[in-house]
Scaffold this motif. Structure first.
Motif: not given
Length: 232
Positions: A31-36, A84-94, A116-117
């Motif tokens: 999941i991206h952050g702001l503006w990206f 069955d398994t869903v991991h979530l990785v978010g950068h900045s606002l994500g 991340l950040g």
């Protein structure tokens, strides 16, 4: 060199250890952050695929929609995944959006979370720029919600959470706010990126945007998603 940073005694008791099953490949949603746009996550996604994950990138209108509306979009997207398994990785606002997801739509598949950040503790740079109307418009509804403290009232996601902070002070934040406290990633300080409910924090010598292209960051993300711990 990686540095492990302790901000809290550990994750809350409801963040139970995930038991991974081999029924289906483990899925990761980036999941991206702001503006990206979503394709900013291409390099990170490719490296996670090489580690054996099935990877999807979720895109959302980071400026014109607020966190609750985008959380609903994310929940709908996750419902379409055959996993069955869903991991979530978010950068900045994500990363904040992931927390909004669990606040508004708590019934989610098992998985781990890495941010991340992410400005869990707010953003000195964003707060400074919010004094100006053009910047308030440019930062959008989600950031304004963050600055007004909405996430402070949310229960932490009942998941194992890993937090990666950057310490390479290179980015727009240094131009907008003089004397940004160190260590910082050029936009956020390590203190702002910390999340007390996280199981582990890791500080790496990367900038706020550069962490998306770092091989070491990708390796550490994969390690945490598989084991619930960063590599030491």
């Amino acid at each position: 060199m990686a540095h492990f940073v302790k901000f809290s005694p550990g994750a809350p008791p409801y963040a139970r250890r995930l038991t991974i099953t081999n029924a289906k490949p483990q899925t990761v949603v980036l999941i991206h952050g702001l503006w990206f746009p979503g394709y900013i996550l291409f390099v990170l996604g490719r490296r996670l695929r090489r580690q054996g994950f099935t990877v999807h990138a979720f895109s959302y209108p980071s400026v014109r929609a607020d966190l609750s509306a985008n959380a609903e979009r994310l929940a709908g997207f996750l419902d379409t995944l055959d996993a069955d398994t869903v991991h979530l990785v978010g950068h900045s606002l994500g990363g904040i959006l992931i927390r909004a997801l669990f606040h508004h739509h708590p019934r989610q598949k098992p998985g781990r979370i890495v941010t991340l950040g992410t400005p869990h503790g707010g953003s000195r740079v964003a707060q400074h720029q919010s004094r100006y109307a053009p910047w308030r418009w440019a930062m959008g509804k989600g950031v304004i919600q963050l600055l007004t403290g909405a996430p402070r009232h949310w229960t932490s996601p009942p998941r194992e959470i890993g937090v990666i902070c950057g310490t390479r002070s290179f980015g727009m934040g240094r131009l907008l706010v003089r004397h940004l406290p160190r260590p910082n990633d050029g936009l956020l300080t390590v203190k702002e990126s910390a999340f007390p409910a996280a199981r582990e924090h890791l500080a790496l010598p990367v900038s706020h945007t550069g962490m998306l292209f770092s091989r070491e960051v990708a390796e550490q993300v994969g390690q945490f998603l598989m084991t619930g711990k960063f590599s030491r």
